[in-house]
Structures are given as structure tokens and as C-alpha cells.
Design an enzyme around this catalytic site. Structure first.
Site, PDB file in Angstrom:
ATOM      1  N   ASP A 130      34.166  30.964  43.566  1.00 23.90           N
ATOM      2  CA  ASP A 130      35.587  31.285  43.437  1.00 23.90           C
ATOM      3  C   ASP A 130      36.382  30.333  44.332  1.00 23.90           C
ATOM      4  O   ASP A 130      36.303  30.416  45.548  1.00 23.90           O
ATOM      5  CB  ASP A 130      35.802  32.746  43.867  1.00 23.90           C
ATOM      6  CG  ASP A 130      37.208  33.246  43.562  1.00 23.90           C
ATOM      7  OD1 ASP A 130      38.025  32.467  43.043  1.00 23.90           O
ATOM      8  OD2 ASP A 130      37.479  34.427  43.846  1.00 23.90           O
TER       9      ASP A 130
ATOM     10  N   HIS B   1      35.114  34.187  38.375  1.00 18.30           N
ATOM     11  CA  HIS B   1      36.130  34.864  37.552  1.00 18.30           C
ATOM     12  C   HIS B   1      36.899  33.856  36.720  1.00 18.30           C
ATOM     13  O   HIS B   1      37.233  32.760  37.166  1.00 18.30           O
ATOM     14  CB  HIS B   1      37.030  35.772  38.387  1.00 18.30           C
ATOM     15  CG  HIS B   1      38.073  35.114  39.245  1.00 18.30           C
ATOM     16  ND1 HIS B   1      39.296  34.733  38.758  1.00 18.30           N
ATOM     17  CD2 HIS B   1      38.092  34.812  40.559  1.00 18.30           C
ATOM     18  CE1 HIS B   1      40.019  34.222  39.742  1.00 18.30           C
ATOM     19  NE2 HIS B   1      39.307  34.244  40.847  1.00 18.30           N
TER      20      HIS B   1
ATOM     21  N   GLU C 211      39.581  39.712  37.695  1.00 15.90           N
ATOM     22  CA  GLU C 211      39.316  39.694  39.143  1.00 15.90           C
ATOM     23  C   GLU C 211      40.609  39.867  39.912  1.00 15.90           C
ATOM     24  O   GLU C 211      40.678  40.582  40.898  1.00 15.90           O
ATOM     25  CB  GLU C 211      38.642  38.376  39.546  1.00 15.90           C
ATOM     26  CG  GLU C 211      38.174  38.330  41.006  1.00 15.90           C
ATOM     27  CD  GLU C 211      39.178  37.751  41.990  1.00 15.90           C
ATOM     28  OE1 GLU C 211      38.891  37.756  43.199  1.00 15.90           O
ATOM     29  OE2 GLU C 211      40.259  37.299  41.581  1.00 15.90           O
ATOM     30  N   GLU C 212      41.650  39.181  39.420  1.00 11.55           N
ATOM     31  CA  GLU C 212      42.916  39.163  40.164  1.00 11.55           C
ATOM     32  C   GLU C 212      43.585  40.540  40.187  1.00 11.55           C
ATOM     33  O   GLU C 212      44.478  40.780  40.985  1.00 11.55           O
ATOM     34  CB  GLU C 212      43.874  38.126  39.553  1.00 11.55           C
ATOM     35  CG  GLU C 212      43.346  36.689  39.593  1.00 11.55           C
ATOM     36  CD  GLU C 212      43.298  36.086  40.999  1.00 11.55           C
ATOM     37  OE1 GLU C 212      43.638  36.809  41.960  1.00 11.55           O
ATOM     38  OE2 GLU C 212      42.916  34.910  41.120  1.00 11.55           O
TER      39      GLU C 212
ATOM     40  N   HIS D 151      47.866  30.922  43.893  1.00 10.19           N
ATOM     41  CA  HIS D 151      48.573  31.953  43.114  1.00 10.19           C
ATOM     42  C   HIS D 151      49.980  31.527  42.714  1.00 10.19           C
ATOM     43  O   HIS D 151      50.861  32.375  42.562  1.00 10.19           O
ATOM     44  CB  HIS D 151      48.606  33.297  43.871  1.00 10.19           C
ATOM     45  CG  HIS D 151      47.286  34.010  43.805  1.00 10.19           C
ATOM     46  ND1 HIS D 151      47.093  35.275  44.302  1.00 10.19           N
ATOM     47  CD2 HIS D 151      46.093  33.628  43.299  1.00 10.19           C
ATOM     48  CE1 HIS D 151      45.829  35.638  44.097  1.00 10.19           C
ATOM     49  NE2 HIS D 151      45.213  34.651  43.500  1.00 10.19           N
TER      50      HIS D 151
ATOM     51  N   ASP E  70      42.068  28.287  41.259  1.00  7.31           N
ATOM     52  CA  ASP E  70      41.710  29.716  41.330  1.00  7.31           C
ATOM     53  C   ASP E  70      41.851  30.350  39.953  1.00  7.31           C
ATOM     54  O   ASP E  70      42.911  30.813  39.599  1.00  7.31           O
ATOM     55  CB  ASP E  70      42.613  30.424  42.336  1.00  7.31           C
ATOM     56  CG  ASP E  70      42.270  31.890  42.494  1.00  7.31           C
ATOM     57  OD1 ASP E  70      41.189  32.295  42.055  1.00  7.31           O
ATOM     58  OD2 ASP E  70      43.102  32.633  43.053  1.00  7.31           O
TER      59      ASP E  70
HETATM   60 ZN   LIG Z   1      39.961  33.739  42.762  1.00  8.41          ZN
END
Ligand SMILES: [Zn+2]
Length: 466
Positions: free
Chosen positions: A305, A229, A275-276, A401, A241
Site C-alpha cells: 500500500d 487495495h 480500503e479507504e 488523498h 495510493d
Molecule cells: Zn492506501
């Protein structure tokens, strides 16, 4: 083993792409989230590299989705018996796709909220307080609304604080995630609290895209989809990420072409959007492939990922965890990756394979898959430090995140070993004649598969629906 994969992909090549993603985030408000301009700039970058360095057929596949945006800061207070204003993030948070509302009402226990029976006798017009767990947030909310709830408070697991997650689709009432202690304090009291909830949201349609790049050679009835992603969360630039997977995927794509690798089966490199927000890009791709019949041409999926967590472990998706119909294929893919790590003298562990990243829509549709993962928010267990070193009592990725998931949040050593394993898996499968047969025939006897001891590990809440 053919050692060519050891030299084809380079850390310099991957880091150059990560530098580009960081620069894109810096120029676009600090993130590359699907609903923001940094995502489109990331798409443009991937397309421009593919066009400059390969002869692949590059397609930008558009799709759209709805999100809710805040018109004003949400508020949550207790009116009586003791007036308190609660702090956002610390004491409550909104769930994605929360509805709007502005009211005061009494709060009533709705149990776990997972069935209509949780709400027998629920006074219509009240706020429902429900426990987290046993079913998804959306189900709890729908049951509460059906019973007449004006708003929903979901309290966390014991010992845990305010939280967010996704409801999956827009709801008609405010839904907040609160701490266990606060939730229980509303329930374990003799005086029914009166609470106030305020949330003012708009529904916005976001237009975004996946990037797809096909080799011009190889059997197009036997396609290997290599996905990662490309979007970040809005909180940060998303360099681990999932810049790490996206950049690796780009290096795999350009090196496969530059090295003139054997491609008997078509390789389709994919960079998924959103994706998130719930695996939206890969889900859209698979849904379209089902509609067009292309799904029948897809032999397998590789997913990359989070390949460079700073306090990493070296995770390989546990193929044994797959459904019976595709388990052999998933285990064969797993073995390719672990064979490479064994050859390269690197420790590895199997990791959860439950559909929480973009391979999910593929395995749901009986396409075997595999991939790599170096850890997210989970604290590194002691026995992992013996194998991998790193920091005690710290998450695999302390910047998961978060704003600090930037270019300094990358472990280059694990990144290059993962990239080499990935390249080995891609070049081996692309050069395998009769790939379908390879995927349905066990490639190692159970005796060969006696492996280094590994530990079950709870892994990423990349996407929290429960
Ligand atoms: Zn991810």
C-alpha cells in the site's frame, strides 16, 4: 542471493498498469473510489490482465456496504452572541456517516466524550462539544446521543484545523469536525453560544468487489495472500495510493507465472475493495474465510500500500510490533524484505505495523504479515533526508488523498526497488517447503539482526477513526 528477482519485474510493466489506472480515472470523473464507476473499471482491468497473461483461477468476490451521501451542502453557523457562518473544510467538515439534522441549540462542553460520565448534567437537546482523542469518534457520538445531544462537534488537537474522519456506521445526529481554536472559543466563554447545524444525508447501499487470483499449483493448505487495495479516495485518481501497490501486485502475479517460478505454497493475489472506507474488502474476505474455515489454510499475508511516494522513505512493516503469537513470522517476513534492500544497497526504515491497512484483519486473526510503505501525509524528518534525499518540510506524499495523486505523483526509482523486494519475498516464501515451520522459527539470531539505525516514525492516517 538468487538475483533473478532483480530482472523479472520491470518498471515498464508496472507503469503500463498505472497508465491504465490513470486512464480509467480520467474516463470516470477523476477517481477510482469504491462507490464510483472508476472502481469497477479497475476491477475489469485487473481481471482482463490476469486472464490474458496467467492461467490463475480468477474470482470476483462481491460484497456491499452502506455509505451516506449529501442531499444538500452541510451548514454550520453561530446564531448568538455573534452571528457567523462558518466555511466548510476551512472551519468545519462533516465526518463520514454523519446523521441528518436542522436545528439551533446551545452548545455544552462534553469533555473528551469517551464515557457517560463526560455528560453528567448535560442538558438534553443541546449540542455536545467534545475534544478529539482518547477514544474513537463513534464512541464520543454515541455517548453524546445517549445524553440527549442533538448534534456533536468534535474539536481537533491543539493547533489543528477542521477535519474529517469516519464514524464507522450511520449516526442519528450531525457530527462535525472543527478546529481546536473554534471548539475552545465555544467552551472558554462566559456567554453560552447558540449554534445552528444543518446536514441532509441519505444512506445508500454500494455493491462492490474484491479480485482474487490463485495459482493453480502449490499446496492449498499453505496459502500466501499477496494483497493491495485497488480503490482510491473520491478526491483523486489514487495512482500512488494505491495504484502503485495494485500495479506492482499485478506485475508480481504475471511475472510469477511467466517465469515459471517455484510454487510449493499456493499464492493468492488479492485486490481489495473499499480500503479507504475502513478496510472493508479485506475485512469481508477474512470474515468469509473464518466462516468457511479457509482461514486455517492461510499461512501469511503480504500487503503493498503506497510504494512510490514522490518524497519517499523506504518503509518495511516493523514485525517486532506484532502480537507475540505471530511476531516470529512477522519478523521473518520483515527480514526477507530488508535482506533484499541490503543486498540491493538501498536504505530502509522500519515503519508502524498497527493494522491501518489491509493486513490489519489478517494479523487480528493471528496470520503473520509484512509489507512495504513509502510514506503519506507525514512531513519528512531531517534525518530521513540524509538517507533518501527529497524535499524539506514536505510530506512524503504531498498529494496524499488529493486530486494531484496522478501519474506524475510516482517515484519510479523507489517503485521498482520495492517491486523487486516484493517479488523476492513472494518467490522465496512460495518456494519454501514447510512454510508454517519457517514462519514459527526465528530465521536469524538476534545478533544477525543488528541493523542499520532506524527511527520510529508516525505514519499514515490512511483511515482515521480517532
Ligand atoms: Zn492506501
Amino acid at each position: 542471493m538468487n538475483t533473478k528477482p532483480l530482472s523479472a519485474v520491470s518498471i515498464e510493466g508496472i507503469m503500463a498498469h498505472l497508465d491504465a489506472f490513470q486512464a480509467i480515472a480520467n474516463a470516470n470523473g477523476g477517481n477510482r473510489a469504491a462507490q464510483n464507476p472508476g472502481y469497477n473499471a479497475s476491477v475489469d482491468y485487473v481481471v482482463s490482465v490476469l486472464e490474458a497473461k496467467t492461467n490463475y483461477t480468477v474470482t470476483v468476490q462481491p460484497f456491499n456496504f452502506e455509505i451516506t451521501e449529501e442531499n444538500a451542502t452541510p451548514k454550520f453557523s453561530q446564531i448568538s452572541p455573534s452571528p457567523v457562518d462558518y466555511a466548510r473544510y476551512l472551519e468545519f467538515n462533516t465526518l463520514s456517516y454523519t446523521g441528518s439534522g436542522d436545528f439551533q441549540a446551545s452548545a455544552t462542553d462534553g469533555g473528551d466524550g469517551c464515557s457517560a460520565s463526560s455528560f453528567v448534567g448535560f442538558p438534553s437537546g443541546n449540542i455536545a462539544i467534545v475534544a478529539r482523542g482518547d477514544c474513537d469518534f463513534s464512541t464520543k457520538t454515541d455517548n453524546a446521543v445517549a445524553a440527549g445531544a442533538m448534534g456533536v462537534l468534535i474539536y481537533n488537537y491543539e493547533g489543528q484545523g477542521a477535519f474529517s474522519g469516519t464514524l464507522g456506521s450511520t449516526k442519528s445526529v450531525p457530527v462535525f469536525g472543527i478546529s481546536y481554536d473554534l471548539g475552545r472559543s465555544f467552551i472558554d466563554t462566559t456567554e453560552t453560544p447558540v449554534l445552528s447545524m444543518f446536514c441532509d444525508m441519505s444512506v445508500v447501499t454500494v455493491y462492490t468487489s474484491n479480485v482474487i487470483a490463485d495459482t493453480t499449483i502449490g499446496n492449498d493448505g499453505s496459502v500466501i495472500v499477496v494483497g493491495s487495495h485497488l480503490d482510491s479516495v473520491p478526491e483523486g485518481p489514487g495512482i500512488n495510493d494505491n495504484g502503485s501497490g495494485s500495479a506492482t501486485n499485478l506485475e508480481l502475479a504475471t511475472e510469477l507465472y511467466r517465469n515459471n517460478a517455484t510454487v510449493l505454497n499456493k499464492v493468492r493475489f488479492a485486490w481489495w475493495g473499499a480500503e479507504e472506507l475502513g478496510l472493508l474488502g479485506s475485512s469481508y474476505y477474512v470474515a468469509q474465510a473464518i466462516e468457511s474455515g479457509e482461514i486455517n489454510n492461510i499461512a501469511m499475508n503480504l500487503n503493498f500500500d503506497m510504494l512510490a511516494s514522490p518524497n519517499y522513505f523506504r518503509g518495511v512493516y516493523d514485525g517486532e510490533g506484532a502480537a507475540a503469537g505471530i511476531r516470529t513470522g512477522c519478523v521473518n517476513i520483515e527480514n526477507l524484505l530488508t535482506t533484499f534492500f541490503d543486498f540491493d544497497n538501498k536504505p530502509w526504515n522500519l515503519t508502524e505495523f498497527t493494522g491501518r491497512s489491509d493486513y490489519g484483519p489478517f494479523i487480528e486473526n493471528n496470520i503473520p504479515a509484512g509489507g512495504l510503505f513509502t510514506g503519506a501525509e507525514v512531513i519528512k524528518p531531517d534525518n530521513f533526508r540524509a538517507d533518501y534525499g527529497g524535499m524539506a518540510n514536505t510530506a512524503f506524499d504531498p498529494c496524499y488523498h488529493a486530486h494531484c495523486d496522478d501519474i506524475y505523483n510516482i517515484d519510479q526509482e523507489v517503485l521498482i526497488s520495492n517491486a523487486k523486494a516484493a517479488y523476492y519475498a513472494v518467490t522465496t516464501t512460495s518456494a519454501t517447503p514447510l512454510l508454517d515451520r519457517w514462519l514459527t522459527t526465528a530465521q536469524q539470531s538476534p545478533k544477525d539482526r543488528v541493523r542499520a539505525p532506524h527511527h520510529a516514525l508516525p505514519t499514515s492516517n490512511v483511515f482515521t477513526k480517532q
